[in-house]
Design an enzyme around this catalytic site. Structure first.
Site: not given
Length: 296
Positions: A45-46, A108, A134, A139, A162, A204
């Site tokens: 993501t980062t 989504y 994850y 998100r 995660k 993480i």
């Protein structure tokens, strides 16, 4: 087999006017290895992967593996809401030498828990390197329940999670239901110690982009039995951690890196430069930790 213990940096992607700044990326990779980062997570993501093309993702994963040269694990973020596309990118990551995969829950389209199980099993059956699930419902709009994690943990290639739901009770239930050798990593920098206390193996991390050694020490101190030292490190960093999420990640962490002279470039649209009022809060928290921001 545990992929890593300690601090895995969710590495930013440095951009310039030509695209990905590979010279800067190489510099960051070497810097993290020198400063005790325990694993590099590329294309998370980062790393702004929603704005990257498939070719960019494939190239940056290979580049990172080639530069790390086996010194620490490289975990490639290859998850998406397209199962077959995830398989394609995951196979590429395995082919070029990634040590593991980080697979976000499909966003989504918001499948069911049964759909999650089928999605992850479909991918896990087609690769031969460890998978870290994850879970980040803030998100994705989808929470992976503990019972789902426990079912997926039965697959030999699915070896960790995660966890970024923010729900400590959920983490405890995952720890209760899953085998002891199933690795849980904190996905929230402000909850590293609580998750370690429930059997976690590490984090993480976003803040590790600027404080790699401190984040490593926070985790390893706890795992080595120095709980008070670890707790004190957690509490000392939480002011900065809070300001790193005052706007959507990775806007603040990239801003912090640039403030500190690391010159990693700007975020890509639709993300935008940080608001001045929030930037000043970020600078205050950097300075509280003794970091030089260049502000008079």
């Amino acid at each position: 087999m545990t992929l890593f213990r300690g601090s895995g940096v969710a590495l930013i992607t440095p951009f310039d006017s030509n695209g990905i700044n590979y010279e800067k990326l190489e510099e960051l990779i070497y810097w993290h290895i020198e400063r005790k980062t325990d694993a590099i997570i590329i294309c998370g993501t980062t790393g702004e992967t929603p704005t990257m093309t498939k070719d960019e993702k494939k190239k940056i994963i290979k580049f990172t593996v080639d530069k790390v040269k086996g010194r620490i694990p490289v975990i490639a973020g290859t998850g998406s809401n397209n199962t077959k596309e995830t398989v394609d990118l995951s196979k590429h990551a395995q082919k070029v030498g990634a040590d593991g995969l980080l697979l976000v829950t499909p966003y989504y389209n918001k499948t069911t828990q049964r759909g999650l199980i089928q999605h992850y099993r479909f991918i896990a059956d087609r690769v031969d390197i460890p998978i870290v699930l994850y879970n980040v419902p803030g998100r994705t709009g989808l929470n992976m329940l503990p019972e789902t994690v426990a079912e997926l943990a039965k697959h030999p290639n699915i070896q960790g999670l995660k966890e970024a739901s923010g729900d400590i009770s959920q983490v405890a239930e995952i720890g209760r239901l899953c085998p002891e050798d199933f690795d849980i990593y904190s996905g929230n920098d402000d909850q590293i110690v609580p998750i370690l206390s429930l059997g976690g193996k590490g984090v993480i991390s976003v803040v590790a982009n600027i404080l790699p050694e401190e984040t490593h020490n926070l985790v390893i101190s706890y795992l080595d039995g120095e709980v008070i030292k670890s707790r004190d490190l957690q509490l000392s960093l939480n002011g900065l951690i809070n300001s790193l999420f005052i706007e959507t990640n990775p806007i603040p962490i990239k801003e912090a890196m640039n403030i500190l002279g690391m010159e990693v470039g700007e975020v890509r649209l639709p993300l935008v430069k940080m608001e001045t009022i929030n930037r000043n809060i970020l600078i205050d928290n950097l300075e509280e930790l003794g970091l030089s921001t260049g502000r008079e």
